[in-house]
Design a protein around this motif. Structure first.
Motif, short mmCIF file in Angstrom:
data_model
loop_
_atom_site.label_atom_id
_atom_site.label_comp_id
_atom_site.label_asym_id
_atom_site.label_seq_id
_atom_site.Cartn_x
_atom_site.Cartn_y
_atom_site.Cartn_z
N UNK A 18 26.03 -20.13 4.95
CA UNK A 18 24.82 -20.34 4.16
C UNK A 18 23.82 -21.11 5.00
N UNK A 19 22.55 -20.74 4.89
CA UNK A 19 21.48 -21.42 5.61
C UNK A 19 21.77 -21.49 7.12
N UNK A 20 22.26 -20.38 7.67
CA UNK A 20 22.62 -20.33 9.09
C UNK A 20 21.44 -20.54 10.02
N UNK A 21 20.24 -20.30 9.53
CA UNK A 21 19.05 -20.44 10.38
C UNK A 21 18.31 -21.76 10.13
N UNK A 22 18.88 -22.63 9.33
CA UNK A 22 18.31 -23.94 9.02
C UNK A 22 16.93 -23.85 8.39
N UNK A 23 16.61 -22.70 7.77
CA UNK A 23 15.30 -22.53 7.12
C UNK A 23 15.15 -23.44 5.90
N UNK A 24 16.26 -23.91 5.35
CA UNK A 24 16.23 -24.86 4.22
C UNK A 24 16.73 -26.22 4.67
N UNK A 25 16.39 -26.61 5.88
CA UNK A 25 16.85 -27.90 6.40
C UNK A 25 18.35 -27.89 6.60
N UNK A 26 19.02 -28.94 6.18
CA UNK A 26 20.48 -29.03 6.32
C UNK A 26 21.21 -28.69 5.02
#
Length: 122
Positions: A18-26
């Motif tokens: 989940x959120x592998x691209x850090x588009x939602x921070x951590x």
């Protein structure tokens, strides 16, 4: 960072992180005995490391041991008998006394057993 599953034909499947691209921070990531934050490539160079355009990067600091860093629980996303491919883009900056190893590990936790760590890549 990617954690993809390969099907029987070897075709690339969905990313299980989940959120592998850090588009939602951590969000969805756990900081294991360290501190961290996310920067955008629009911020320019970080610690002398040039960054790709239109990407986000996790910056991890205050590590005292090599096992400290980001982690994510994927227990409910993996299946016995499946093959998974892991890839990451990693940079190391700061005062160094020689080379720096970057290791990918799996943290294995079983009921009534000690936690084990399985090395999966450099």
């Amino acid at each position: 960072m990617a954690g993809n599953i390969s099907g029987p034909s070897g075709s690339k499947g969905a990313n299980i992180l989940l959120n592998h691209d850090f588009s939602s921070g951590l969000t969805s990531w756990h900081l294991n005995s360290c501190t961290g934050y996310v920067i955008s490539s629009k911020s320019g160079t970080q610690g002398g490391i040039p960054m790709d355009l239109d990407a986000n990067y996790a910056v991890i600091t205050d590590r005292k041991e090599c096992w400290q860093g980001l982690e994510q629980d994927i227990t409910n996303k993996i299946s016995i008998g499946s093959t998974y491919t892991v890839s990451a883009c990693v940079g190391v900056s700061g005062v160094s006394q020689g080379s720096s190893d970057v290791l990918a590990t799996l943290k294995l936790e079983h009921h009534d057993s000690a936690t084990r760590y399985l090395f999966i890549g450099r």
